[in-house]
Design an enzyme around this catalytic site. Structure first.
Site, PDB file in Angstrom:
ATOM      1  N   CYS A 167      -1.085  -1.842 -14.054  1.00  7.18           N
ATOM      2  CA  CYS A 167       0.138  -1.691 -13.263  1.00  7.18           C
ATOM      3  C   CYS A 167      -0.030  -0.833 -12.012  1.00  7.18           C
ATOM      4  CB  CYS A 167       1.309  -1.279 -14.126  1.00  7.18           C
ATOM      5  SG  CYS A 167       1.860  -2.719 -15.116  1.00  7.18           S
ATOM      6  N   ASP A 168       1.052  -0.810 -11.246  1.00  8.26           N
ATOM      7  CA  ASP A 168       0.983  -0.520  -9.820  1.00  8.26           C
ATOM      8  C   ASP A 168       0.458   0.856  -9.446  1.00  8.26           C
ATOM      9  OD1 ASP A 168       2.486  -2.831 -10.203  1.00  8.26           O
ATOM     10  OD2 ASP A 168       3.592  -2.547  -8.350  1.00  8.26           O
ATOM     11  N   GLU A 519       9.093   1.040  -1.996  1.00 13.00           N
ATOM     12  CA  GLU A 519       8.736  -0.376  -2.002  1.00 13.00           C
ATOM     13  C   GLU A 519      10.035  -1.179  -1.988  1.00 13.00           C
ATOM     14  OE1 GLU A 519       5.387  -1.774  -4.700  1.00 13.00           O
ATOM     15  OE2 GLU A 519       7.131  -2.652  -5.660  1.00 13.00           O
ATOM     16  N   SER A 545       6.190  -4.665  -2.123  1.00  7.84           N
ATOM     17  CA  SER A 545       5.550  -5.038  -3.376  1.00  7.84           C
ATOM     18  C   SER A 545       4.457  -6.062  -3.098  1.00  7.84           C
ATOM     19  CB  SER A 545       6.586  -5.644  -4.330  1.00  7.84           C
ATOM     20  OG  SER A 545       5.961  -6.323  -5.397  1.00  7.84           O
TER      21      SER A 545
END
Length: 660
Positions: A167-168, A519, A545
């Site tokens: 994940c980010d 974002e 994103s």
């Protein structure tokens, strides 16, 4: 909606009488520590007490002289043994990674090693979209990397570190921490991806149900149904090539993960097998004394940037790759480096959200993932095959194995049989990619509104609004906003205040100093799935994103609150955007005001004369923690430097200020 009746005071403060039978001593573990005279005389007291702690936690004291390895992860939530939730995590990405840790730890035990485990969970960018939680998103990455590094140093006897993450922000943070190991070995285990629903919408499109419902393109019942099943399996990162998936790809391209590790389907046997083999790789690296600095080199960094371009990856990696480079002690890539790579590297992957078909990430994995893309890049002489990987061999050796491997043949066959998809339509040859209209990934427009540069994933502009020569051209009126909430309201609105086809949305005060460089996928996703959205452009000092698409230009520098000219734009100003998707050149300029057109050069003079807007200010909800992050990263090189804490630069600035 039912509510639980309030409990009585007594039920909260009183306990059942059975709990009062408290034990005051215990016999302690059986056996004895494997101490020697030399250890007692020479070893730090912490090492000796560490053994006492290990025995106290139940480890067989006879085995305490074995090599110790640390497994760190971003695990979140509490799962029952059958996988049902006791307490939810922030997102599916970290929901199952504890299983990877367990598999790796069990393999280390089989190899006569001692595994340790630590956790630093991570937030979900999807969950915080459109909320004040997004102001903590990018700063969190630095915080997590810092804590990971502290945890690594706090186990002085560790012989190497395995990082399990997805994940980010958690995955880039883990890579930053592993990069700092230098002489110690480090292996990255990516957390994999979730499956798409058999019928329904992916996790990117489903985030637009509010905007689509507001415009009547989806019913309440449809929204409820697709929203329920978008995450079709309980673990793994989202099904599109956003920041989470791109970070997995980059980690493998850097050589930090085993070959064909990125984008594996979470929870499945092939995913767990990766963890066991990663543990074996760790022990081999430590035996051979191969530290992470042997793997993370300037050439490996260039390879990763090349693979990023070939995948058409998230623009957020323009923040994360320089940060990894900084912590590895390498030169951070510049805008010019990114431009040069993207100009010579063709995009070869047809995945969500870029298209043209838009396959989910599990199909990219089955089609061959990173090594398959690298085969094409090697044939184009775009890779350095001498780079070492955590598999203990050079990239060339890895790719020679991959090309003839049973793994490659069998998984590509699975994709053809189960989904009816030709693997070569997911990961394309350069020739086929050109025929299908796949364009290179990223363009860095400059101009009088972005003198330090900006970023657009030019490959994700809707082809129907691109001219026949491959150039996107737009001239339109500015609609200026200082909050994301106001933009969303205008997108959902009907009437004269609504966003219209042809508008250029200018969203300011959302960079690091204004909102933690939030974002704004909520905006870009809504525009993608509304009929008029492809005729609207977005210009902002925020970021996007990895799943964002459209004519969306972010990372505008300087940001408005740092005195950037974007902070001087007024409603109704004429903005011109030109993006050449073939030459990867672009510009964004003020070219008119009050109905008068005057071109970019005069626009620069107009901007120079104008004062900054009077409504520029940080978001009232900006946390102090994020304000501190914004100030420190600005000194450390800012957005284009990876938003890192460059300690030498910060200390130097403080010392200079102290003597002024």
């Amino acid at each position: 909606m039912t509510t639980t009746p309030p409990k009585s005071f007594e039920s909260i403060v009183e306990s059942d009488s059975a709990v009062f039978d408290v034990q005051t001593t215990a016999a302690g573990p059986a056996g004895a520590l494997p101490l020697t005279e030399e250890l007692l005389r020479e070893a730090p007291s912490g090492d000796l007490f560490g053994w006492s702690q290990n025995a106290g936690m139940g480890w067989n004291p006879v085995e305490l002289t074995r090599r110790e390895f640390l497994i760190l992860s971003t695990s979140g939530g509490i799962r029952n043994p059958d996988g049902t939730p006791v307490a939810l995590g922030y997102h599916t990405g970290h929901w199952e990674v504890g299983l990877l840790m367990k598999a790796a730890a069990e393999e280390l035990r089989k190899l006569h090693c001692i595994p340790f485990a630590g956790f630093v969970t991570d937030p979900c960018d999807g969950r915080t979209q459109g909320t004040t939680g997004m102001m903590d998103s990018l700063p969190y990455r630095n915080d997590a990397a810092l804590v990971f590094r502290r945890l690594i140093r706090s186990l002085p006897t560790r012989a190497g570190v395995i990082g399990v993450a997805t994940c980010d922000k958690g995955l880039p943070a883990m890579m930053m921490a592993l990069a700092s190991l230098r002489d110690l070995p480090g292996v990255l285990i990516p957390g994999g991806v979730t499956l798409p629903p058999t019928e329904g919408e992916d996790a990117g499109k489903v985030q637009t149900i509010g905007a689509r419902y507001a415009h009547g393109s989806i019913s309440l019942e449809e929204a409820a149904e697709v929203g329920c099943r978008a995450c079709a399996s309980p673990g793994g990162g989202c099904q599109f090539l956003g920041t989470a998936a791109t970070a997995q790809v980059v980690g493998e391209a850097l050589g930090m993960s085993l070959p064909h590790a990125a984008l594996a389907p979470s929870g499945q046997a092939i995913w767990l097998d990766m963890a066991r083999r990663s543990a074996r790789a760790m022990v081999q690296l430590q035996t051979r004394k191969v530290g992470i600095k042997r793997i993370l080199t300037d050439a490996a960094l260039t390879n990763a940037m090349t693979v990023h371009a070939a995948f058409g990856g998230s623009t957020n990696l323009l923040l994360h790759i320089p940060a990894i480079a900084y912590h590895a002690g390498l030169r951070r890539p510049t805008v010019e480096d990114w431009m040069a790579i993207n100009r010579r590297v063709p995009r070869l992957v047809d995945a969500l959200p870029n298209g043209p078909v838009g396959h989910p990430t599990v199909r990219v994995f089955l089609a061959g993932g990173v090594p398959e893309v690298m085969l094409h890049l090697r044939r184009l002489n775009l890779l350095d095959g001498t780079c070492l990987t955590v598999a203990g061999e050079s990239l060339d050796r890895i790719l020679d194995w991959w090309e003839k491997s049973e793994r490659r043949a069998r998984l590509r066959d699975v994709l053809a049989r189960k989904d009816g998809i030709d693997p070569d339509d997911v990961i394309l040859s350069p020739e086929r990619a050109k025929e299908r209209g796949l364009t290179s990934t990223v363009t860095f427009p400059r101009g009088n509104l972005a003198p330090e540069g900006s970023v657009i994933k030019s490959t994700a502009i809707d082809p129907s609004v691109v001219d026949a020569d491959g150039v996107y051209r737009k001239t339109g009126p500015a609609r200026v906003f200082t909050t994301e909430k106001a933009v969303i309201a205008a997108i959902k609105a009907h009437g004269p205040n609504a966003i219209q086809a042809g508008d250029v949305v200018v969203l300011i005060c959302r960079g690091p100093m204004g909102a933690g460089m939030e974002e704004i996928y909520q905006i870009t996703s809504a525009l993608k799935h509304l009929s008029f959205g492809k005729h609207v452009a977005v210009l902002t000092d925020a970021r996007f994103s990895g799943v964002s698409t459209g004519a969306c230009i972010g990372h505008v520098g300087p940001e408005a609150l740092a005195g950037g000219p974007i902070g001087k734009v007024r409603d109704g100003d004429t903005i011109q955007i030109i993006i050449d998707r073939n030459r990867l050149e672009g510009s964004v300029n003020l070219v008119g005001e009050g109905g008068t057109y005057f071109g970019p050069e005069e626009g620069a003079r107009v901007l120079a004369r104008r004062p900054m807007r009077s409504d520029l200010r940080p978001d009232e909800n900006l946390p102090d923690d994020t304000r501190l992050w914004a100030a420190l990263q600005a000194v450390g090189g800012g957005t284009w430097g990876g938003c890192v804490y460059d300690v030498e630069a910060i200390v130097s600035r403080l010392e200079k200020s102290r003597h002024e």
